[in-house]
Design an enzyme around this catalytic site. Structure first.
Site, PDB file in Angstrom:
ATOM      1  N   ARG A  90       0.828  -1.207   0.000  1.00  0.00           N
ATOM      2  CA  ARG A  90       0.000   0.000   0.000  1.00  0.00           C
ATOM      3  C   ARG A  90       0.862   1.258   0.000  1.00  0.00           C
ATOM      4  NH1 ARG A  90      -4.601   0.540   4.507  1.00  0.00           N
ATOM      5  NH2 ARG A  90      -2.786   0.942   5.817  1.00  0.00           N
ATOM      6  N   LYS A 189      -2.815   6.229   1.347  1.00  0.00           N
ATOM      7  CA  LYS A 189      -2.661   6.754   2.712  1.00  0.00           C
ATOM      8  C   LYS A 189      -1.766   7.993   2.692  1.00  0.00           C
ATOM      9  CE  LYS A 189      -2.624   4.727   7.344  1.00  0.00           C
ATOM     10  NZ  LYS A 189      -4.062   4.932   7.573  1.00  0.00           N
ATOM     11  N   GLU A 225     -16.602   6.274   4.097  1.00  0.00           N
ATOM     12  CA  GLU A 225     -15.925   5.719   5.266  1.00  0.00           C
ATOM     13  C   GLU A 225     -15.953   6.702   6.420  1.00  0.00           C
ATOM     14  OE1 GLU A 225     -11.423   5.642   5.171  1.00  0.00           O
ATOM     15  OE2 GLU A 225     -11.808   5.759   3.031  1.00  0.00           O
TER      16      GLU A 225
END
Length: 342
Positions: A90, A189, A225
């Site tokens: 990620r 992220k 989210e």
């Protein structure tokens, strides 16, 4: 310094009082490279301040990504990591989106291992918490124009932590602010994603809520989210969660919970979840590295409060127990998810 030279007894902490805040540990891991080169070997150094050029890419343009993962101490004294290669992958995705070089999977995992072993005495006793590891990749070289930095720093530091939230969650649907937009950085992220939620979260907490639930920016009709976690909805035998289509972070806990739920016989749907589905869901829960699996007690939408099933007999609790059981070595890891440190 070699990580094997570190003393192994517990640090002097009140382990029963751990929350989710920074407790400085002894060592951090640092690795550097230039834009045209690859990362090479890193070093363990004492945890402390970094010297940074005022015109660095991270300070001026937010060119940076981070990860979060945990180390757990088992009942028989072993220390386990949970799926660290997924965090490495990620980070590589985020680095590519922000035009940064990234450590290889092996370099990332090795850095995490060294960080944990060097700070072994800060890994809480079994059942008292975990050691949270924060790998960080940033443009540390100087720039003036809006362009990628010439030099990059990868580091990993850690802190012992307890629960991110204490108790069940009471969420409110955010209708004025949005977390992400198509084509942006919501699916990685990126550091810049997080400070933008501070204002709506602070306003929600001032009204007595735990956190906010964001909607999609295009229509404001679909759930995305929570500020720092993914969300799931249960109805019957079906567990639904918003699809990670570029605006939602592909959580590693999310991925693991989906796989566990399928093993337990639940049908899992990754799809667009309409906000109206809040009204007929039986259970709702959030997932994340910090959050783990946290049940939602209520969600308030347009002034209406919807309450959900919580407690020991819930699906959320079953998922939590199996996930944490694997992470802490209490349940056999048939998935090959954990990495034991020597």
């Amino acid at each position: 310094m070699k990580s094997s030279d570190v003393v192994e007894e517990y640090a002097n902490l009140k382990w029963d009082e751990l929350g989710f805040c920074l407790i400085p540990v002894d060592y951090m891991y640092v690795m550097k490279c230039s834009k045209e080169k690859n990362f090479s070997h890193g070093i363990l150094t004492r945890f402390g301040r970094l010297e940074m050029n005022p015109s660095s890419g991270i300070l001026n343009y937010g060119q940076g990504v981070f990860e979060g993962l945990k180390a757990y101490r088992t009942e028989d004294g072993r220390i386990l990591l949970f799926r660290p290669e997924q965090n490495a992958l990620r980070m590589q995705m985020g680095a590519d989106r922000l035009r940064m070089p990234s450590p290889t999977i092996e370099q990332f995992v090795d850095a995490v291992k060294h960080t944990v072993v060097a700070n072994k005495q800060w890994v809480p006793p079994p059942g008292k918490g975990s050691l949270y590891i924060r790998p960080l990749l940033m443009g540390s070289g100087p720039v003036l124009g809006a362009t990628p930095a010439p030099d990059y720093t990868f580091l990993a530091f850690a802190s012992p932590v307890g629960n991110y939230h204490k108790g069940y969650l009471n969420l409110v649907v955010e209708e004025k602010f949005y977390r992400a937009f198509p084509g942006g950085t919501g699916g990685v992220k990126a550091i810049v994603n997080y400070s933008t939620v501070f204002k709506p979260v602070a306003e929600a907490k001032a009204k007595g809520f735990s956190d906010v639930l964001f909607l999609d920016v295009k229509t404001a009709k679909y759930i995305e989210e929570v500020s720092t976690s993914n969300i799931f909805f249960l109805k019957g035998n079906v567990i639904s969660t918003p699809a990670t289509d570029g605006t939602i972070l592909p959580g590693i806990t999310r991925k693991s919970v989906i796989e566990i739920a399928q093993i337990l016989g639940y049908q899992v749907e990754e799809r667009a979840v309409a906000v109206e589905e809040l009204f007929d869901s039986e259970e709702v829960f959030c997932t994340g590295t910090a959050m783990v699996v946290n049940p939602v007690n209520s969600i308030t939408y347009q002034g209406k409060r919807i309450e959900y099933k919580t407690g020991p007999e819930t699906v959320a609790q079953k998922l939590y127990e199996m996930l944490v059981g694997i992470q802490t070595g209490r349940i056999e890891d048939k998935m090959g998810w954990t990495v034991e440190l020597n």
